[in-house]
Every structure is written in C-alpha cells, then in structure tokens.
Design a protein around this motif. Structure first.
Motif, PDB file in Angstrom:
ATOM      1  N   ALA A   9       0.855  -1.198   0.000  1.00  0.00           N
ATOM      2  CA  ALA A   9       0.000   0.000   0.000  1.00  0.00           C
ATOM      3  C   ALA A   9       0.889   1.245   0.000  1.00  0.00           C
ATOM      4  O   ALA A   9       1.735   1.396   0.878  1.00  0.00           O
ATOM      5  CB  ALA A   9      -0.888  -0.011   1.239  1.00  0.00           C
ATOM      6  N   GLU A  10       0.700   2.113  -0.998  1.00  0.00           N
ATOM      7  CA  GLU A  10       1.440   3.387  -1.044  1.00  0.00           C
ATOM      8  C   GLU A  10       0.486   4.517  -0.664  1.00  0.00           C
ATOM      9  O   GLU A  10      -0.732   4.359  -0.730  1.00  0.00           O
ATOM     10  CB  GLU A  10       1.989   3.626  -2.461  1.00  0.00           C
ATOM     11  CG  GLU A  10       3.040   2.593  -2.863  1.00  0.00           C
ATOM     12  CD  GLU A  10       3.531   2.758  -4.310  1.00  0.00           C
ATOM     13  OE1 GLU A  10       3.120   3.719  -4.987  1.00  0.00           O
ATOM     14  OE2 GLU A  10       4.315   1.905  -4.745  1.00  0.00           O
ATOM     15  N   PHE A  11       1.047   5.674  -0.323  1.00  0.00           N
ATOM     16  CA  PHE A  11       0.173   6.776   0.095  1.00  0.00           C
ATOM     17  C   PHE A  11       0.820   8.161  -0.018  1.00  0.00           C
ATOM     18  O   PHE A  11       0.302   9.134   0.490  1.00  0.00           O
ATOM     19  CB  PHE A  11      -0.328   6.546   1.532  1.00  0.00           C
ATOM     20  CG  PHE A  11       0.698   5.900   2.448  1.00  0.00           C
ATOM     21  CD1 PHE A  11       1.702   6.667   3.009  1.00  0.00           C
ATOM     22  CD2 PHE A  11       0.658   4.541   2.718  1.00  0.00           C
ATOM     23  CE1 PHE A  11       2.660   6.086   3.832  1.00  0.00           C
ATOM     24  CE2 PHE A  11       1.618   3.942   3.549  1.00  0.00           C
ATOM     25  CZ  PHE A  11       2.623   4.720   4.107  1.00  0.00           C
TER      26      PHE A  11
ATOM     27  N   ALA B  55      -1.187  13.108  -7.687  1.00  0.00           N
ATOM     28  CA  ALA B  55      -1.135  12.966  -9.142  1.00  0.00           C
ATOM     29  C   ALA B  55      -0.688  11.580  -9.587  1.00  0.00           C
ATOM     30  O   ALA B  55      -0.684  11.288 -10.770  1.00  0.00           O
ATOM     31  CB  ALA B  55      -0.202  14.023  -9.714  1.00  0.00           C
ATOM     32  N   CYS B  56      -0.315  10.717  -8.633  1.00  0.00           N
ATOM     33  CA  CYS B  56       0.003   9.328  -9.006  1.00  0.00           C
ATOM     34  C   CYS B  56      -1.038   8.384  -8.394  1.00  0.00           C
ATOM     35  O   CYS B  56      -0.914   7.163  -8.479  1.00  0.00           O
ATOM     36  CB  CYS B  56       1.414   8.954  -8.569  1.00  0.00           C
ATOM     37  SG  CYS B  56       2.203   7.777  -9.706  1.00  0.00           S
ATOM     38  N   GLY B  57      -2.045   8.962  -7.738  1.00  0.00           N
ATOM     39  CA  GLY B  57      -3.162   8.160  -7.217  1.00  0.00           C
ATOM     40  C   GLY B  57      -2.806   7.251  -6.046  1.00  0.00           C
ATOM     41  O   GLY B  57      -3.498   6.268  -5.784  1.00  0.00           O
ATOM     42  N   HIS B  58      -1.761   7.606  -5.300  1.00  0.00           N
ATOM     43  CA  HIS B  58      -1.357   6.705  -4.219  1.00  0.00           C
ATOM     44  C   HIS B  58      -2.359   6.692  -3.052  1.00  0.00           C
ATOM     45  O   HIS B  58      -2.331   5.782  -2.229  1.00  0.00           O
ATOM     46  CB  HIS B  58       0.050   7.054  -3.727  1.00  0.00           C
ATOM     47  CG  HIS B  58       1.116   6.818  -4.764  1.00  0.00           C
ATOM     48  ND1 HIS B  58       2.446   7.081  -4.554  1.00  0.00           N
ATOM     49  CD2 HIS B  58       1.035   6.326  -6.030  1.00  0.00           C
ATOM     50  CE1 HIS B  58       3.139   6.776  -5.651  1.00  0.00           C
ATOM     51  NE2 HIS B  58       2.293   6.321  -6.560  1.00  0.00           N
ATOM     52  N   HIS B  59      -3.252   7.692  -2.992  1.00  0.00           N
ATOM     53  CA  HIS B  59      -4.323   7.649  -1.974  1.00  0.00           C
ATOM     54  C   HIS B  59      -5.264   6.476  -2.273  1.00  0.00           C
ATOM     55  O   HIS B  59      -5.727   5.797  -1.356  1.00  0.00           O
ATOM     56  CB  HIS B  59      -5.094   8.968  -1.960  1.00  0.00           C
ATOM     57  CG  HIS B  59      -5.793   9.286  -3.243  1.00  0.00           C
ATOM     58  ND1 HIS B  59      -5.131   9.423  -4.453  1.00  0.00           N
ATOM     59  CD2 HIS B  59      -7.105   9.462  -3.524  1.00  0.00           C
ATOM     60  CE1 HIS B  59      -6.009   9.676  -5.408  1.00  0.00           C
ATOM     61  NE2 HIS B  59      -7.215   9.698  -4.868  1.00  0.00           N
TER      62      HIS B  59
ATOM     63  N   ALA C  61       6.823   6.981   0.555  1.00  0.00           N
ATOM     64  CA  ALA C  61       7.782   7.683  -0.312  1.00  0.00           C
ATOM     65  C   ALA C  61       8.140   6.920  -1.585  1.00  0.00           C
ATOM     66  O   ALA C  61       9.315   6.785  -1.903  1.00  0.00           O
ATOM     67  CB  ALA C  61       9.047   8.014   0.479  1.00  0.00           C
ATOM     68  N   GLU C  62       7.130   6.437  -2.304  1.00  0.00           N
ATOM     69  CA  GLU C  62       7.438   5.754  -3.568  1.00  0.00           C
ATOM     70  C   GLU C  62       8.033   6.733  -4.565  1.00  0.00           C
ATOM     71  O   GLU C  62       8.899   6.378  -5.368  1.00  0.00           O
ATOM     72  CB  GLU C  62       6.176   5.099  -4.148  1.00  0.00           C
ATOM     73  CG  GLU C  62       6.454   4.141  -5.298  1.00  0.00           C
ATOM     74  CD  GLU C  62       6.729   4.832  -6.628  1.00  0.00           C
ATOM     75  OE1 GLU C  62       7.534   4.308  -7.411  1.00  0.00           O
ATOM     76  OE2 GLU C  62       6.146   5.899  -6.883  1.00  0.00           O
ATOM     77  N   GLU C  63       7.547   7.996  -4.510  1.00  0.00           N
ATOM     78  CA  GLU C  63       7.966   8.996  -5.501  1.00  0.00           C
ATOM     79  C   GLU C  63       9.366   9.508  -5.187  1.00  0.00           C
ATOM     80  O   GLU C  63       9.547  10.597  -4.653  1.00  0.00           O
ATOM     81  CB  GLU C  63       6.975  10.168  -5.530  1.00  0.00           C
ATOM     82  CG  GLU C  63       5.566   9.775  -5.929  1.00  0.00           C
ATOM     83  CD  GLU C  63       5.434   9.427  -7.412  1.00  0.00           C
ATOM     84  OE1 GLU C  63       6.425   9.548  -8.155  1.00  0.00           O
ATOM     85  OE2 GLU C  63       4.324   9.046  -7.808  1.00  0.00           O
ATOM     86  N   GLY C  64      10.361   8.711  -5.488  1.00  0.00           N
ATOM     87  CA  GLY C  64      11.740   9.171  -5.347  1.00  0.00           C
ATOM     88  C   GLY C  64      12.394   8.890  -4.012  1.00  0.00           C
ATOM     89  O   GLY C  64      13.591   9.118  -3.851  1.00  0.00           O
TER      90      GLY C  64
ATOM     91  N   TRP D  90      -0.662  -2.959  -6.932  1.00  0.00           N
ATOM     92  CA  TRP D  90      -1.402  -2.441  -8.077  1.00  0.00           C
ATOM     93  C   TRP D  90      -1.011  -0.990  -8.252  1.00  0.00           C
ATOM     94  O   TRP D  90      -0.272  -0.447  -7.429  1.00  0.00           O
ATOM     95  CB  TRP D  90      -2.909  -2.597  -7.866  1.00  0.00           C
ATOM     96  CG  TRP D  90      -3.530  -1.605  -6.914  1.00  0.00           C
ATOM     97  CD1 TRP D  90      -3.419  -1.612  -5.553  1.00  0.00           C
ATOM     98  CD2 TRP D  90      -4.341  -0.474  -7.255  1.00  0.00           C
ATOM     99  NE1 TRP D  90      -4.106  -0.552  -5.025  1.00  0.00           N
ATOM    100  CE2 TRP D  90      -4.680   0.156  -6.043  1.00  0.00           C
ATOM    101  CE3 TRP D  90      -4.814   0.063  -8.456  1.00  0.00           C
ATOM    102  CZ2 TRP D  90      -5.485   1.299  -6.002  1.00  0.00           C
ATOM    103  CZ3 TRP D  90      -5.606   1.202  -8.416  1.00  0.00           C
ATOM    104  CH2 TRP D  90      -5.935   1.803  -7.199  1.00  0.00           C
ATOM    105  N   HIS D  91      -1.470  -0.371  -9.321  1.00  0.00           N
ATOM    106  CA  HIS D  91      -1.223   1.052  -9.476  1.00  0.00           C
ATOM    107  C   HIS D  91      -2.371   1.719 -10.222  1.00  0.00           C
ATOM    108  O   HIS D  91      -2.866   1.161 -11.197  1.00  0.00           O
ATOM    109  CB  HIS D  91       0.093   1.325 -10.213  1.00  0.00           C
ATOM    110  CG  HIS D  91       0.608   2.684  -9.918  1.00  0.00           C
ATOM    111  ND1 HIS D  91       0.057   3.816 -10.483  1.00  0.00           N
ATOM    112  CD2 HIS D  91       1.568   3.108  -9.070  1.00  0.00           C
ATOM    113  CE1 HIS D  91       0.679   4.876 -10.000  1.00  0.00           C
ATOM    114  NE2 HIS D  91       1.599   4.481  -9.140  1.00  0.00           N
ATOM    115  N   PRO D  92      -2.781   2.896  -9.762  1.00  0.00           N
ATOM    116  CA  PRO D  92      -3.775   3.659 -10.512  1.00  0.00           C
ATOM    117  C   PRO D  92      -3.292   3.906 -11.942  1.00  0.00           C
ATOM    118  O   PRO D  92      -2.096   4.073 -12.173  1.00  0.00           O
ATOM    119  CB  PRO D  92      -3.867   4.962  -9.724  1.00  0.00           C
ATOM    120  CG  PRO D  92      -3.494   4.573  -8.323  1.00  0.00           C
ATOM    121  CD  PRO D  92      -2.403   3.558  -8.494  1.00  0.00           C
TER     122      PRO D  92
HETATM  123 ZN   LIG Z   1       2.887   5.921  -8.470  1.00  0.00          ZN
END
Ligand SMILES: [Zn+2]
Ligand SMILES: [Zn+2]
Length: 512
Positions: free
Chosen positions: A133-135, A160-164, A197-200, A222-224
């Motif tokens: 789960a990312e957020f 903007a990457c839909g991690h919510h 912190a998936e984004e970088g 999964w990913h949006p």
């Molecule tokens: Zn993403």
C-alpha cells in the motif's frame, strides 16, 4: 471450505437408487448399472464441489467489498484531501493503520527506521501473502476534483500518481482476504505493507533491506492508471543523485577573478552528461534539474546543485552509466576549481515479471471487469479528454476494457521501488482505470479523477482483483512453488541482492 450448502443433486441420487422395484436378478444388474452411473455423477460432483464452493465464497466476498465501497472511497478521499509528500505522510499512514487495526490486523509501525512505514499482519504460518500500500503525494500538482485546471492550493501537493487510492484499495483487499480466511478457516498469513515515499524516496528498498519481506511467498500490488491491465511487464531501473558543488563567492563584476563558480561546475557536468547521451546503450534515459544555481547574477555562486536520474531496463547498465556520470562531475569540479560531493537519493531495480502469478491476476481482472461510467462520469471524462494535447486519442468507453495479456521485460517508461521487491520474492501487480482513459500519471487530470467517483470505481476493481488473486494463491498450494521457480530462473544463477542505494538510511528529509 464451506460445507453448509451441499448441492441438492446428492439427495436425488440416493432416492433414485432405492425407489426402483425390480425382480431380484434384474434389480441386481440394474442396481450395479445405476451404481456405476451414479458413481460417475458422484465423481463429477466431488470434482465440481470445490468449484461451487469457491464460486460461492467469491460471490460473498465481492458483495461485501461492494457494500464497503463508500467506506473505502471515503478513506481514499481523506488521504487525497490532505496530500502528504514522501516520508512526511503521517496522517495518511495513520489512517490506513487504524483501518487495519480496527478490522483485526496486528500493526507494527515505524519499521525499517521509517516513521511512516508499517506492516499489518493477520494469521500465522505459510503461505505468506503480502499486499503493498502506497500513500505519498507529489509536489506542485494540487488540483480540485473538477474537469478544468483549478488548484486547491497554488503550488501545493496533490495525489497525481493516485497513491491515496493505492493505499485504500490495498487495505480494502487485505481486510477482505482476512474476512475470507476467518470465515473459511484458511491457514496462512496475509500482510499489508505500508510503503512510504514511492515517488523518489524508495521506501520499499529500505523495508526490503531490513528483512521485512523475505518470508513472503507472493507479493501483490497495483497502481492507478488510465486503463485496466494485468500483464507480466517490467519497469526501468533507476539511480537518482544530487551532485553538489562548492566554490568561492565574489563580486561578479568588481572581482570575478577571485570567484570560483559552483554554477559553472554544474553547467560543465551537465554538458558532459548531455554529450554522453550519444554513447550510452539504447533505452537509456537521463534527465536532470538544477535545484540550486546561485542567488544573484552579481554574486559568483558559491554553491550549486543538480539532481540527476539515469534509467535503463537493466540495473547493471544503470550502475555503469552512473559511474561515468560521477566521473563527469569529478571532471567538472577539477576544471572549475570547485569541490564536489554527491548523494545517491534513490536507486531501484527494474521490475522482474512473474508470469505464473500474472496469469492468475489477469484471469481475475477479466472476471471483475473494467469501470463503467454513469452519465455524469461520462460527461466529466469527455471534458477531461478535451484538455489533452493534440493527437492523444481516447474515449470514455476505454475504461470498460481489459488490456490483452502481455509478457515483456522491455521496461516501459517509469521506475518503481516495487522493482527491488520483485527481485527478492515473486511479485505481481495490475493497473486499473482510476483516471480517465488517456490521462498521464503526474498530471492535474490524474488528481482530478482520483478525487471523485471515477477514482473510487477504479480502486474497487483493484481491491476485488487483489482479493481474488490472494484467494487463488491460498487455495492452490502449487502456485507459490511455481512462482518461486520462475523467479529463480529469471534472476539467474548466483544472484545476490545489493541495494542500489548502498548503505545509506532512508532519505527522510528529501522532500523538506
Ligand atoms: Zn505511483
Ligand atoms: Zn508516480
């Protein structure tokens, strides 16, 4: 297995046997003929019973998820309304943790020395199935849930990457798998990994390095996306680095000879990196921004910094190009009489596909089906599509489709810290249409759709597909063995994992 609903046919066979009134001899043969036929039927029924049973269990678990769609939609919406950047996702992480612990998971927070990382667990023993789960949100893409550009806060963060959605749907899947395990006395363990912190920031890399995933038999994620797809595909390996140059300040007009420009060093390095583009393997991607370039034109800059990414489908190639980039930075420092330091901010492997698991995931995605819009959602989608650059072709109906199954190690366009996980344990993922077809990740259009009902619908497709896939793996013990065998073959003999970030701790302040 749920035995309460035995098929009616069983009792019909028994009464058919004994109700026959035939002479003894005939009755003997007749009885045996009936017996053989009935045995066949019985065998067919024994064979089919688990199918009926699984079908009933799936139906029940999916309707439970449907009943809680608004609950999980609200959860995602709360995270969307308060977008938090990498390693700073205090509220988002806590919301997901609380939802899991309220449902009956044992939650351990602050793992891998990262305050917002957590592991939630239910059950015991093998197999162990993990769901990630990312957020975290992205800087600068704040946007309301409307079909035209309108930031909530100008320059603010946005999902903007839909991690919510990513976080909320994975939590939904974890809870529904747990409910199913409880109801059907399934042995094994389900875990939800809260990966910041998936984004970088590479949260998963540090969680993997801390040994938190090594006993996992199958890891789901999964990913949006703007389409529904579950294939055995890859991503690019990536190393991102900040190069810092230290010079000497002086008056740029009155005493330029006394200055040593750190900005010159940045420009010299970037010039060499740009020349390198001609001499790197195909599919290499290099990009940078100058994060610090001095304060005023009339002061020779004493400090400057540029932030570089290098990507390629092969982690080894990335490492080699990175080493050459460091040489360019050293050369730039030498030529400008400045001092250079660099910090590897993030490093991730390419995604290693697992076809064994991906085929199961794809079958389940087809079973669930894509996203169907209401008339209002269709109108919203049409308005969003009008905002795309010329040449982008898309239709709202594309959200209902499922992309054909693809196996490829080519790499695609992006990178993800799921890559490291996929080299360590069998890993499988999917994308669902949480965004209007044709929308690119990291855009205001993605934030907009992710904050309204289209995002919620797409997210539930993911939650359901993840749930069915976990159920399939739990009920087919051979799958985990096959998936592991495939992982070993793809990794090749003698593979030993070495994180591309080296020994550094998680860069908890990289967004501050
Ligand atoms: Zn993403
Ligand atoms: Zn992203």
């Amino acid at each position: 297995m749920n035995c309460r609903k035995l098929p009616k046919v069983f009792s019909e066979i028994d009464s058919a046997h004994w109700s026959q009134k035939l002479p003894i001899q005939e009755n003997y043969f007749y009885f045996h003929a009936i017996k053989i036929r009935s045995m066949k039927k019985l065998l067919v029924l024994i064979f089919l019973f688990p199918v009926f049973s699984v079908f009933a269990q799936e139906k029940e678990i999916l309707s439970k998820l449907d009943a809680k769609a608004d609950f999980y939609g609200d959860l995602a919406r709360q995270i969307w309304s308060n977008p938090e950047l990498g390693y700073l996702e205090k509220n988002s992480s806590q919301l997901l943790q609380k939802t899991l612990s309220d449902a009956g998971f044992k939650v351990t927070a602050g793992v891998a020395n990262i305050p917002t990382a957590f592991v939630a667990e239910y059950g015991s023993g093998k197999p162990v199935i993990g769901i990630m789960a990312e957020f975290d949100a992205l800087p600068g893409v704040s946007q309301e849930a409307v079909s035209f550009r309108k930031p909530v806060v100008v320059g603010g963060a946005g999902h903007a990457c839909g991690h919510h959605l990513f976080g909320a749907a994975s939590v939904a899947a974890g809870i529904s798998v747990m409910d199913w395990m409880k109801a059907n006395k399934i042995k094994g363990t389900v875990r939800v990994y809260g990966t910041p912190a998936e984004e970088g920031g590479g949260g998963k890399v540090y969680m993997a390095r801390a040994g938190l995933i090594q006993d996992v038999d199958a890891m789901l994620h999964w990913h949006p996306s703007s389409q529904n797809a579950a294939g055995a595909t890859s991503s690019l390996a990536n190393i991102s680095t900040k190069f810092r140059f230290y010079g000497e300040a002086s008056h740029a007009a009155a005493a330029p000879e006394r200055g040593k420009s750190a900005l010159d060093a940045v420009e010299a390095m970037n010039f060499m990196v740009n020349l390198m583009r001609e001499h790197v393997p195909m599919q290499t991607r290099m990009h940078y921004v100058i994060t610090r370039g001095g304060e005023a034109p009339n002061v020779v800059p004493a400090f400057a910094e540029s932030y570089h990414y290098v990507r390629h489908p092969d982690a080894l190639v990335v490492q080699q190009i990175f080493d050459r980039m460091v040489k360019a930075a050293e050369g730039a420092a030498l030529g400008t009489q400045t001092r250079m330091e660099y910090e590897v901010i993030n490093g991730v492997y390419n995604l290693l596909p697992n076809e064994t698991l991906a085929r199961i995931m794809h079958k389940n995605l087809e079973k669930i089906g894509g996203v169907t819009y209401s008339p209002e959602e269709k109108k919203f989608a049409e308005e969003i599509i009008k905002t795309y650059p010329e040449g982008v072709k898309a239709s709202p109906e594309d959200a209902t489709k499922i992309a054909p199954f693809v196996v490829s190690e080519e790499g695609g366009g992006g990178s993800t810290d799921v890559g490291d996980i996929s080299w360590l344990v069998p890993t499988v993922g999917l994308g669902t249409a949480t965004w209007v077809p044709g929308t690119s990740a990291h855009t205001w259009q993605a934030v907009a759709a992710g904050g309204m009902s289209i995002g919620q619908k797409g997210m539930m497709v993911a939650a359901k597909t993840l749930t069915l896939t976990a159920m399939d793996i739990f009920t087919n013990p051979a799958v985990t063995g096959q998936a592991l065998q495939e992982l070993n073959t793809r990794r090749g003999e003698g593979f030993s994992y070495k994180a591309l970030v080296g020994n550094r701790e998680a860069p908890l302040d990289y967004r501050k």
